[in-house]
Each structure stands twice: as C-alpha cells, then as structure tokens.
Design a protein around this motif. Sequence first.
Motif, short mmCIF file in Angstrom:
data_model
loop_
_atom_site.label_atom_id
_atom_site.label_comp_id
_atom_site.label_asym_id
_atom_site.label_seq_id
_atom_site.Cartn_x
_atom_site.Cartn_y
_atom_site.Cartn_z
N GLY A 186 0.82 -1.20 0.00
CA GLY A 186 0.00 0.00 0.00
C GLY A 186 0.85 1.24 0.00
O GLY A 186 2.06 1.17 -0.12
N PRO A 187 0.27 2.37 0.09
CA PRO A 187 -1.08 2.74 0.52
C PRO A 187 -2.11 2.57 -0.62
O PRO A 187 -1.80 2.69 -1.78
N TYR A 188 -3.34 2.29 -0.20
CA TYR A 188 -4.48 2.17 -1.10
C TYR A 188 -5.42 3.34 -0.84
O TYR A 188 -5.63 3.74 0.31
N GLU A 189 -6.01 3.89 -1.89
CA GLU A 189 -6.93 5.01 -1.73
C GLU A 189 -8.26 4.57 -1.14
O GLU A 189 -8.89 5.32 -0.42
N SER A 190 -8.70 3.34 -1.49
CA SER A 190 -9.99 2.85 -0.98
C SER A 190 -9.81 1.47 -0.37
O SER A 190 -8.91 0.72 -0.75
#
Length: 193
Positions: free
Chosen positions: A164-168
């Motif tokens: 990650g980071p993941y937005e969702s």
Amino acid sequence: MSKLPDLMPQKDYVKASRPKAKTASRRPARANSNAAAPKKPWLLMLVTLTLVSGFIYFLWYLNQQPAAPVTPVAPKQQAVKKDELPAKPTEEPYQYIKELENKEVIVEVPVQQQSSGPFQMQCGSFRQQQQAEAMKAQIAFAGFASTVRRTEGDNGVWFRVVLGPYESKRKATSDMNRLRQQNINTCRVWNWT
C-alpha cells in the motif's frame, strides 16, 4: 590313489526318520468300543421333536376351524360427473398486475461515508528479517510490490510486510482476495496510521 579322510557321517539318517511298522502285540485292542462314541444330544432332539409336534398340532387346529362366511359387498354406484371446465372469467383475477404497472417506488440510498484516509495491507509480522524477506518474495511472485518495515515496540523489534497505501478499502480488499487465490492467506487491511 591317496586315501581321503572320511568326512561323511557314518549313520544313515534317512532310515532312522522313517516310522516303524506298528505291531498288534504292542497295543492291545480296546475292549469297550462304545466308550469312544460321542454322547447323543438328547436335549436338542427333545426340543426339536416338541417344536415339530407343536407345529403339526397348529396346522391341524387351523384345519378344524370353520371357515368364516364371506358376504360379498356390492360396490356403491356413484353418479358419473362430466368433466366440465369453469366458465372463463371476464376480468383478470389478479388485480395487483394493474396496480403495479404505474406504481413508482422511491428508495432512499444512504450516502456512503468516506473512509478516513488511505489503507494499507499487512501480510505478516516477523521477529527475523529473513522470514519477512521470504514473505515479500512470495508476494512478489504473485505480482504485487511490498515493503518490509522495521518497527520497535515494547515487546521488541518486528519486521512487518506491508502493501500500500491504497486510496480505498475496496481496492485493498480486491488485492487481498487475489493474494488468497495464490495461497497467501495472512493479509489484513488496516487504516494507514
């Protein structure tokens, strides 16, 4: 010719192993030959005879009983009905079809709350860096990029394997499910903090 020492045994063991013929003078014949005969099972014969005689008596008893008179029952004659169909309805019997044709249903959709920041996926936490690197290699073979982070806490040093980071959260969960298809089942999705 030179004489070889005689190494072979002198006794004939073949003749010694043959059984000797029994003579009549050696063993006297038994005087009472009936003593060897087994006893007859008198109790079994008595029970069998009793059961057979009881069965014969039962058959004789049934034969002596008078036959019950049988009166024939006349079948009741019922009026034969014609197979008539009901009259065809003039209107549609189901009223809800007409009612629902022009009915409008209003559905209120609640607004989804936006997630509080980016998400990360953690696939393992190890004491040794070599184990964390091995997990990172497994994830790389599945087609995802991951990092190994060293964290120090009250209970010592840990090496975490993080994606990650993941937005969702949906995107993170999608990647987690694809990793599960590759038999990497230890991943969890967390808020990025």
